[in-house]
Design a protein around this motif. Sequence first.
Motif, PDB file in Angstrom:
ATOM      1  N   GLU A 135      16.252  56.814  27.437  1.00 42.29           N
ATOM      2  CA  GLU A 135      14.821  56.118  27.403  1.00 42.29           C
ATOM      3  C   GLU A 135      13.657  57.127  27.403  1.00 42.29           C
ATOM      4  OE1 GLU A 135      14.466  53.077  26.333  1.00 42.29           O
ATOM      5  OE2 GLU A 135      16.478  52.449  26.597  1.00 42.29           O
ATOM      6  N   ARG A 136      13.967  58.231  27.814  1.00 38.96           N
ATOM      7  CA  ARG A 136      12.861  59.422  28.201  1.00 38.96           C
ATOM      8  C   ARG A 136      11.521  58.831  28.767  1.00 38.96           C
ATOM      9  NH1 ARG A 136      14.432  65.052  26.927  1.00 38.96           N
ATOM     10  NH2 ARG A 136      16.630  64.482  26.695  1.00 38.96           N
ATOM     11  N   PRO A 137      11.862  58.213  29.947  1.00 40.30           N
ATOM     12  CA  PRO A 137      10.598  57.475  30.442  1.00 40.30           C
ATOM     13  C   PRO A 137       9.694  58.425  31.036  1.00 40.30           C
ATOM     14  CG  PRO A 137      12.348  57.365  31.989  1.00 40.30           C
ATOM     15  CD  PRO A 137      12.991  57.744  30.669  1.00 40.30           C
ATOM     16  N   ASP A 138       8.273  57.938  31.379  1.00 38.50           N
ATOM     17  CA  ASP A 138       7.500  58.903  32.132  1.00 38.50           C
ATOM     18  C   ASP A 138       7.578  58.961  33.460  1.00 38.50           C
ATOM     19  OD1 ASP A 138       5.390  59.466  29.883  1.00 38.50           O
ATOM     20  OD2 ASP A 138       5.453  57.237  29.654  1.00 38.50           O
ATOM     21  N   ILE A 139       8.152  57.606  34.045  1.00 37.27           N
ATOM     22  CA  ILE A 139       8.207  57.568  35.341  1.00 37.27           C
ATOM     23  C   ILE A 139       9.438  56.642  35.432  1.00 37.27           C
ATOM     24  CG2 ILE A 139       7.332  56.223  37.482  1.00 37.27           C
ATOM     25  CD1 ILE A 139       4.491  56.637  36.188  1.00 37.27           C
ATOM     26  N   VAL A 140      10.476  57.044  36.567  1.00 35.73           N
ATOM     27  CA  VAL A 140      11.320  56.191  37.096  1.00 35.73           C
ATOM     28  C   VAL A 140      11.066  55.564  38.574  1.00 35.73           C
ATOM     29  CG1 VAL A 140      13.789  56.112  37.925  1.00 35.73           C
ATOM     30  CG2 VAL A 140      12.964  57.371  36.004  1.00 35.73           C
ATOM     31  N   ALA A 141      11.113  54.434  38.917  1.00 31.66           N
ATOM     32  CA  ALA A 141      10.734  53.726  40.069  1.00 31.66           C
ATOM     33  C   ALA A 141      11.784  53.480  40.591  1.00 31.66           C
ATOM     34  CB  ALA A 141       9.410  52.878  40.015  1.00 31.66           C
ATOM     35  N   ILE A 142      12.351  53.660  41.783  1.00 31.11           N
ATOM     36  CA  ILE A 142      13.648  52.908  42.393  1.00 31.11           C
ATOM     37  C   ILE A 142      13.442  52.848  43.908  1.00 31.11           C
ATOM     38  CG2 ILE A 142      14.567  55.434  42.696  1.00 31.11           C
ATOM     39  CD1 ILE A 142      17.268  54.417  41.590  1.00 31.11           C
ATOM     40  N   VAL A 143      14.149  51.609  44.436  1.00 29.02           N
ATOM     41  CA  VAL A 143      14.223  51.556  45.938  1.00 29.02           C
ATOM     42  C   VAL A 143      15.650  52.350  46.601  1.00 29.02           C
ATOM     43  CG1 VAL A 143      14.792  49.682  47.646  1.00 29.02           C
ATOM     44  CG2 VAL A 143      13.634  49.436  45.601  1.00 29.02           C
ATOM     45  N   HIS A 144      15.040  52.926  47.657  1.00 28.18           N
ATOM     46  CA  HIS A 144      16.158  53.735  48.308  1.00 28.18           C
ATOM     47  C   HIS A 144      17.122  52.784  49.216  1.00 28.18           C
ATOM     48  CE1 HIS A 144      17.274  56.832  51.345  1.00 28.18           C
ATOM     49  NE2 HIS A 144      18.046  57.127  50.567  1.00 28.18           N
ATOM     50  N   GLY A 145      16.599  52.103  50.028  1.00 27.86           N
ATOM     51  CA  GLY A 145      17.237  50.966  50.836  1.00 27.86           C
ATOM     52  C   GLY A 145      16.606  49.793  50.703  1.00 27.86           C
ATOM     53  N   ALA A 161      18.164  65.106  37.931  1.00 27.71           N
ATOM     54  CA  ALA A 161      17.834  64.645  36.388  1.00 27.71           C
ATOM     55  C   ALA A 161      16.553  64.791  36.052  1.00 27.71           C
ATOM     56  CB  ALA A 161      18.790  63.445  36.131  1.00 27.71           C
ATOM     57  N   CYS A 162      15.697  63.768  36.951  1.00 27.74           N
ATOM     58  CA  CYS A 162      14.482  63.676  36.615  1.00 27.74           C
ATOM     59  C   CYS A 162      13.378  65.000  36.505  1.00 27.74           C
ATOM     60  CB  CYS A 162      13.637  62.712  37.751  1.00 27.74           C
ATOM     61  SG  CYS A 162      14.172  60.964  37.445  1.00 27.74           S
ATOM     62  N   ARG A 163      14.017  65.880  37.516  1.00 26.72           N
ATOM     63  CA  ARG A 163      12.990  67.211  37.373  1.00 26.72           C
ATOM     64  C   ARG A 163      13.494  67.945  35.953  1.00 26.72           C
ATOM     65  NH1 ARG A 163      10.766  69.384  42.062  1.00 26.72           N
ATOM     66  NH2 ARG A 163      10.677  67.312  42.417  1.00 26.72           N
ATOM     67  N   GLU A 164      14.709  68.027  35.924  1.00 21.88           N
ATOM     68  CA  GLU A 164      14.983  68.669  34.638  1.00 21.88           C
ATOM     69  C   GLU A 164      14.461  68.025  33.309  1.00 21.88           C
ATOM     70  OE1 GLU A 164      19.328  68.211  34.479  1.00 21.88           O
ATOM     71  OE2 GLU A 164      19.638  69.583  36.055  1.00 21.88           O
ATOM     72  N   LEU A 165      14.465  66.945  33.176  1.00 21.19           N
ATOM     73  CA  LEU A 165      13.741  66.095  32.052  1.00 21.19           C
ATOM     74  C   LEU A 165      12.199  65.979  32.186  1.00 21.19           C
ATOM     75  CD1 LEU A 165      16.678  63.811  31.520  1.00 21.19           C
ATOM     76  CD2 LEU A 165      16.235  65.361  30.092  1.00 21.19           C
ATOM     77  N   ASP A 166      11.475  66.472  33.339  1.00 17.06           N
ATOM     78  CA  ASP A 166      10.102  66.283  33.541  1.00 17.06           C
ATOM     79  C   ASP A 166       9.826  64.708  33.362  1.00 17.06           C
ATOM     80  OD1 ASP A 166       7.748  67.230  33.877  1.00 17.06           O
ATOM     81  OD2 ASP A 166       7.131  67.262  31.960  1.00 17.06           O
ATOM     82  N   ALA A 207       0.817  52.453  55.424  1.00 15.65           N
ATOM     83  CA  ALA A 207       2.125  52.624  54.434  1.00 15.65           C
ATOM     84  C   ALA A 207       1.974  54.232  54.216  1.00 15.65           C
ATOM     85  CB  ALA A 207       2.028  52.065  53.068  1.00 15.65           C
ATOM     86  N   PRO A 208       2.917  55.199  54.741  1.00 14.74           N
ATOM     87  CA  PRO A 208       2.996  56.453  54.787  1.00 14.74           C
ATOM     88  C   PRO A 208       3.366  56.901  53.393  1.00 14.74           C
ATOM     89  CG  PRO A 208       3.939  55.891  56.901  1.00 14.74           C
ATOM     90  CD  PRO A 208       3.839  54.619  55.986  1.00 14.74           C
ATOM     91  N   ILE A 209       2.660  57.949  52.787  1.00 14.82           N
ATOM     92  CA  ILE A 209       3.033  58.168  51.459  1.00 14.82           C
ATOM     93  C   ILE A 209       3.058  59.670  51.398  1.00 14.82           C
ATOM     94  CG2 ILE A 209       0.676  58.081  50.605  1.00 14.82           C
ATOM     95  CD1 ILE A 209       1.940  57.069  47.873  1.00 14.82           C
ATOM     96  N   THR A 210       4.000  60.398  50.364  1.00 12.45           N
ATOM     97  CA  THR A 210       3.960  61.828  50.117  1.00 12.45           C
ATOM     98  C   THR A 210       4.056  61.862  48.899  1.00 12.45           C
ATOM     99  OG1 THR A 210       4.676  63.900  50.823  1.00 12.45           O
ATOM    100  CG2 THR A 210       6.257  62.408  50.764  1.00 12.45           C
ATOM    101  N   TYR A 211       3.449  62.847  48.198  1.00 14.24           N
ATOM    102  CA  TYR A 211       3.634  63.105  46.753  1.00 14.24           C
ATOM    103  C   TYR A 211       3.449  64.767  46.405  1.00 14.24           C
ATOM    104  CZ  TYR A 211      -1.575  62.224  46.636  1.00 14.24           C
ATOM    105  OH  TYR A 211      -2.628  62.283  46.905  1.00 14.24           O
ATOM    106  N   ASN A 212       3.936  65.206  45.542  1.00 11.72           N
ATOM    107  CA  ASN A 212       3.844  66.781  45.162  1.00 11.72           C
ATOM    108  C   ASN A 212       2.997  67.101  44.198  1.00 11.72           C
ATOM    109  OD1 ASN A 212       5.285  65.958  42.858  1.00 11.72           O
ATOM    110  ND2 ASN A 212       7.351  66.617  43.378  1.00 11.72           N
ATOM    111  N   ALA A 213       3.022  68.254  43.696  1.00  9.49           N
ATOM    112  CA  ALA A 213       1.692  68.857  42.784  1.00  9.49           C
ATOM    113  C   ALA A 213       2.232  68.126  41.353  1.00  9.49           C
ATOM    114  CB  ALA A 213       2.060  70.328  42.779  1.00  9.49           C
ATOM    115  N   ARG A 214       3.521  67.975  41.216  1.00  9.12           N
ATOM    116  CA  ARG A 214       3.869  67.235  39.751  1.00  9.12           C
ATOM    117  C   ARG A 214       3.015  65.865  39.862  1.00  9.12           C
ATOM    118  NH1 ARG A 214       8.245  67.235  36.925  1.00  9.12           N
ATOM    119  NH2 ARG A 214       9.034  65.506  37.724  1.00  9.12           N
ATOM    120  N   ALA A 215       3.209  65.178  40.720  1.00 14.90           N
ATOM    121  CA  ALA A 215       2.543  63.858  40.878  1.00 14.90           C
ATOM    122  C   ALA A 215       0.879  64.053  40.703  1.00 14.90           C
ATOM    123  CB  ALA A 215       2.982  63.050  41.878  1.00 14.90           C
ATOM    124  N   GLU A 216       0.564  65.054  41.730  1.00 17.86           N
ATOM    125  CA  GLU A 216      -0.900  65.331  41.649  1.00 17.86           C
ATOM    126  C   GLU A 216      -1.742  65.771  40.406  1.00 17.86           C
ATOM    127  OE1 GLU A 216      -4.152  67.827  44.385  1.00 17.86           O
ATOM    128  OE2 GLU A 216      -2.103  68.380  44.314  1.00 17.86           O
TER     129      GLU A 216
END
Length: 409
Positions: A135-145, A161-166, A207-216
């Motif tokens: 599908e080559r999505p822009d974003i994958v959203a998934i539940v951990h628990g 895989a997401c990192r490899e495919l940007d 709701a604590p959140i963290t995100y990296n430079a790719r998201a920023e």
Amino acid sequence: MKTYAELAPSPRTILTPGPVEVDPRVLRAMSMPILGQFDPEFTALMNDTMGMLRQLFRTNNEWAYPIDGTSRSGLEAALVSLIEPGDKVLVPIYGRFGYLLQEIAERCGAVLVTLEQQWGSVFDPEEVIAAIRKERPDIVAIVHGETSTGRIQPLADIGRACRELDVLLVVDAVATIGGVPVETDAWQLDVVVGGAQKCLSVPSGMAPITYNARAEQKLLKRKRVERGLRTTSTPSSTSDPLFAPIRSNYFDLSQLQDYWSPLRLNHHTEMTSMLYALREGVRIILAEGLEARFARHRLQEQALMAGLEAMGLSLYGDPASKLTVVTCVNIPPGVDGESVRDMLLGKFGIEIASSFGPLKGRIWRIGTMGYSCSTKNVLHFLGAFEAVLVRHGVPVQAGAGVQAALDVY
């Protein structure tokens, strides 16, 4: 004129998948005097909280701070800030909260692609990775628990895989942060959203959140500054005109990070007492030690499961993907599950949960999270549960549940 009684909530043993009991030290922190949101003492507490959250999320990300609101506010902030109308978003769904991610993404104007797994199981990571490659999505959203089914989804291979495919990977870790490992950097997760009222044992409201430079990088391309805050030194936008502005003001991460940065560019009035609570809750976790805390949650899970099985009850779902902090029990045939829950609460002061959707009336869900995750609570519950089940005509071996748990301890 009607008069009202003094507030006096009944003491409870809360063994739901959230909210859970709050550590008394957190409640004490919430009673501390209010500071102004730009008082240097308060901004120092904000900085402390960011540093603590980096340790909790196991990340070196610059951005780690709370969204003011319940856990859902963190999920909505992440998705509304990242999803432009027309972006393709892949959501693998294996329970209720996968559907929530789908709904929020739809409201953001995403082009949705979903995968669905039978409730009680999780995805083989290769299935998700194959869908990402196709599908080559822009974003994958998934539940951990997934608390609705008591399952946990492995993420490391999906993150790689997401990192490899940007592709940006957004993870709902509301039920897992502080109770089981969440390895933000090691698993290459771009955005992770936690919850206060579960394994952190803090009242619902942050709701604590963290995100990296790719998201920023994407946030900054969509950034706008409020008109009332603009000055000659504060440009109205750093955005790329090809990118649509973020559609929410309150949940705009690009503006929120300015508030949490040394700029202290005002966004809203910070929830002072809730920040005290979150800071103290995370401080307690780090003082206990993450590995020791994870081990405590595993021990209580093992004792609980041993007790339930010794009573002759069966556990729901694939054991290979069981979520440590939520144990799901099949309701025996002919038993009114709500009557059992009512009696547990009314006679013993113990609260457990039912479930949702296709599992409504089929399972009980028992949470062992944070401050509620204790030997006292597990033994109290097993003894009370046995008594209530006997009253409901369920044949259980008297005393077996508590003895089996004691054997684990």
